[in-house]
Design a protein around this motif. Sequence first.
Motif, short mmCIF file in Angstrom:
data_model
loop_
_atom_site.label_atom_id
_atom_site.label_comp_id
_atom_site.label_asym_id
_atom_site.label_seq_id
_atom_site.Cartn_x
_atom_site.Cartn_y
_atom_site.Cartn_z
N ASP A 242 0.83 -1.22 0.00
CA ASP A 242 0.00 0.00 0.00
C ASP A 242 0.86 1.26 0.00
O ASP A 242 0.55 2.24 -0.69
N VAL A 243 1.98 1.21 0.75
CA VAL A 243 2.88 2.37 0.78
C VAL A 243 3.52 2.56 -0.60
O VAL A 243 3.61 3.67 -1.12
N ILE A 244 3.93 1.45 -1.17
CA ILE A 244 4.60 1.51 -2.48
C ILE A 244 3.65 2.10 -3.52
O ILE A 244 4.01 3.00 -4.29
N GLU A 245 2.42 1.60 -3.50
CA GLU A 245 1.46 2.06 -4.51
C GLU A 245 1.13 3.55 -4.33
O GLU A 245 1.10 4.31 -5.30
N ALA A 246 0.90 3.93 -3.08
CA ALA A 246 0.56 5.34 -2.83
C ALA A 246 1.71 6.25 -3.26
O ALA A 246 1.50 7.29 -3.88
N THR A 247 2.93 5.82 -2.96
CA THR A 247 4.10 6.64 -3.31
C THR A 247 4.20 6.78 -4.83
O THR A 247 4.40 7.87 -5.36
N ARG A 248 4.04 5.66 -5.50
CA ARG A 248 4.11 5.65 -6.96
C ARG A 248 3.09 6.63 -7.56
O ARG A 248 3.39 7.38 -8.45
N GLU A 249 1.88 6.60 -6.98
CA GLU A 249 0.82 7.47 -7.53
C GLU A 249 1.07 8.94 -7.21
O GLU A 249 0.74 9.82 -8.00
N ALA A 250 1.64 9.21 -6.03
CA ALA A 250 1.72 10.60 -5.58
C ALA A 250 2.93 11.36 -6.10
O ALA A 250 2.92 12.59 -6.12
N VAL A 251 3.98 10.63 -6.50
CA VAL A 251 5.21 11.33 -6.88
C VAL A 251 5.39 11.27 -8.39
O VAL A 251 5.51 10.19 -8.97
N ALA A 252 5.44 12.45 -9.01
CA ALA A 252 5.57 12.51 -10.47
C ALA A 252 7.04 12.60 -10.85
O ALA A 252 7.51 13.61 -11.38
N ALA A 253 7.78 11.54 -10.52
CA ALA A 253 9.20 11.48 -10.91
C ALA A 253 9.60 10.02 -10.97
O ALA A 253 8.94 9.17 -10.37
N ASP A 254 10.69 9.72 -11.69
CA ASP A 254 11.13 8.34 -11.82
C ASP A 254 12.16 7.95 -10.77
O ASP A 254 12.18 6.83 -10.30
N ARG A 255 13.03 8.91 -10.48
CA ARG A 255 14.11 8.59 -9.52
C ARG A 255 14.01 9.54 -8.35
O ARG A 255 14.00 10.76 -8.55
N TYR A 256 13.96 8.99 -7.17
CA TYR A 256 13.94 9.85 -5.99
C TYR A 256 14.21 9.05 -4.73
O TYR A 256 14.12 7.81 -4.73
N ILE A 257 14.56 9.78 -3.67
CA ILE A 257 14.63 9.18 -2.34
C ILE A 257 13.89 10.13 -1.39
O ILE A 257 14.24 11.30 -1.29
N LEU A 258 12.84 9.62 -0.79
CA LEU A 258 12.06 10.43 0.16
C LEU A 258 12.20 9.84 1.56
O LEU A 258 12.49 8.65 1.71
N GLU A 259 11.95 10.70 2.54
CA GLU A 259 11.84 10.18 3.90
C GLU A 259 10.46 10.50 4.44
O GLU A 259 9.92 11.58 4.17
N ALA A 260 9.94 9.56 5.21
CA ALA A 260 8.57 9.72 5.68
C ALA A 260 8.38 8.93 6.96
O ALA A 260 9.18 8.05 7.28
N GLU A 261 7.33 9.23 7.67
CA GLU A 261 6.93 8.40 8.81
C GLU A 261 5.65 7.69 8.39
O GLU A 261 4.69 8.33 7.92
N VAL A 262 5.63 6.37 8.53
CA VAL A 262 4.46 5.58 8.15
C VAL A 262 3.69 5.27 9.44
O VAL A 262 4.23 4.65 10.35
N VAL A 263 2.45 5.72 9.50
CA VAL A 263 1.68 5.59 10.73
C VAL A 263 0.48 4.67 10.50
O VAL A 263 -0.26 4.84 9.53
N GLY A 264 0.31 3.70 11.39
CA GLY A 264 -0.82 2.78 11.26
C GLY A 264 -2.05 3.35 11.96
O GLY A 264 -1.91 4.07 12.94
N TYR A 265 -3.21 3.05 11.45
CA TYR A 265 -4.41 3.47 12.17
C TYR A 265 -5.44 2.35 12.21
O TYR A 265 -5.40 1.41 11.41
N ASP A 266 -6.33 2.47 13.17
CA ASP A 266 -7.39 1.49 13.34
C ASP A 266 -8.49 1.81 12.32
O ASP A 266 -9.04 2.91 12.34
N PRO A 267 -8.82 0.87 11.41
CA PRO A 267 -9.79 1.19 10.35
C PRO A 267 -11.18 1.49 10.91
O PRO A 267 -11.96 2.21 10.26
#
Length: 561
Positions: free
Chosen positions: A287-312
């Motif tokens: 899910d993280v991979i897919e969201a990142t792919r959709e949100a970033v309009a570039a081919d090569r990059y390195i981002l940093e982020a905090e991934v937070v889980g939530y109760d659905p």
Amino acid sequence: MEYAALVSVYERLEATSGTHDKTDILAEALATAEEDTLGTLALLVRGKVFPNWDSTTLGVSSSLVTDAVVDATGVPADRIEDWWREAGDLGDAAAEAVREKSQATLASRTLTVASVHETLEELAGYEGSGSQDRKVKTVAGLVGSADPAEARWVVRTVLGAMRLGVGEGILRDAIAQAFLDGAADADAVERAYAVTNDAALVAETASREGLQALEALDLRVFRPIKPMLAGKADSMADAVSDLADDDGVALVETKYDGIRAKLHADGDGDVRMFTRRLEDVTAQFPDVIEATREAVAADRYILEAEVVGYDPETGEAVPFQELSRRIKRKRGVDAMAEEVPVTVHVFDCLLLGEDSLLAEPLRDRLDALDAVFDPIADRIERADHRRTADPEAAVSFYETVVASGHEGVMVKNLDASYQPGSRVGYQLKVKSTMEPLDLVVTRAKWSEGRKSDFLGRPYLACRDPDSGAFLEVGRMHTGFTDAQLEAFTDLVEPLIESVDGREADLRPEVVLEVEYEEIQSSPTYDSGYALRFPRLSEIRTDLGPADADTIGTVERLYDEQ
Ligand code: AMP
């Protein structure tokens, strides 16, 4: 290079305590190494098989090594364990066993540095059923070809416990001394190491191509580096004024409590996620991979982020412990992603297209990010932030953040470059609660009664960054649930180094986040401090011993209370 030659380097290092002398020994070994073994040597002298950016582990426990030594020498396990207990080191016990066997037969082949290294690389790749047996056979093969001294170091290497006191600083100085202009170039070596996270590459580049090539080394996609770290602010006003740019403005950002993620992309859709410990967890977070792919309009990059889980159900953030289940899960990944969905909060960009942005100010890194980033609500967003020069505005942002359940804020200097692995004071955290400590477990004890198979009551230690030693600050007597006790036992059992009665000495690897009532000065522990009523907050599988809090932090908290 014969392995025996490396063993003699190890032995000289072991017999020397001074930093300068160790550096000289290492520099000489590097300078005289053949070209094709230099890189391997730069790893093996620190007991590493892989460069730091590669999180592959050998997965070899003390009991597996014992089996291998039995296999190789025919000496019974209980005798090996006796020696181990006496010497306190399984490497020494293996040397004894080989000595005993070699009175009967002679080792059949000569070990070389390259052959030992290749064998260990292969061993790390064994997976699935039968892999433990194959590992035993492989380690036995090495021990069986070794003389006693070689066996000692093979065993210490596979267990990752060299006890040589050769830290990154000594290796840095030795590389500068062997191939460059000594101390004058130590900073260049340090920078190259920080941006590549690869001692082999740094040593090879320094030796073959010299200073200029070393200075040209840079960040690369899929070769993750250590994260930049944050210190703790005394107050919001201090944080904003310490980290202000020329206009007095600082960045104040929500501090999320999740997993620090490094998102690397190269080419069409090849996106990978690494943890703070540089473990590749791409498969566990589709899910993280897919969201990142959709949100970033570039081919090569390195981002940093905090991934937070939530109760659905409730939409509320879940504790780290709950989220960390996703890291361990190798099967049923999609179901797990539904059970603990996540939001990615992006807060930095280290590389975009062909350009490394490490040396750029944070302001420009974030501009670069914003130019290609299109958030998708609840799936991937920018970390919530304000730019302000007004401490009161910062405090009111902080209050809103804490009221919505986060632990605090990060205050950042917009002029600051990215400093891998260091706590240089460009980022400060402002948190609401008394600061818990991340401490390494050095010893544990088997429990009593119905839980007697479980290890608990851990001794906790902080890190002395100068010597690399772990200094104990107390012992936790309570606070484990049954599930935590079980998880803790699974983690520490493979790390047992020696046993005394019901107490086990452990390789210092497991990190616990610990809360406590107070810090007292105390002669009982070698740190000089003792935590009063330490209790478990979380088992931090995302942290390694190098991430543990230092004696300096313990001292500061002691003074502050
Ligand atoms: P600590 O573990 O308390 O030293 O805090 C540092 C950690 O906070 C980092 O390693 C990140 O995982 C996490 N973090 C959460 N939010 C942010 C943010 N906005 N910027 C930087 N780090 C963050």
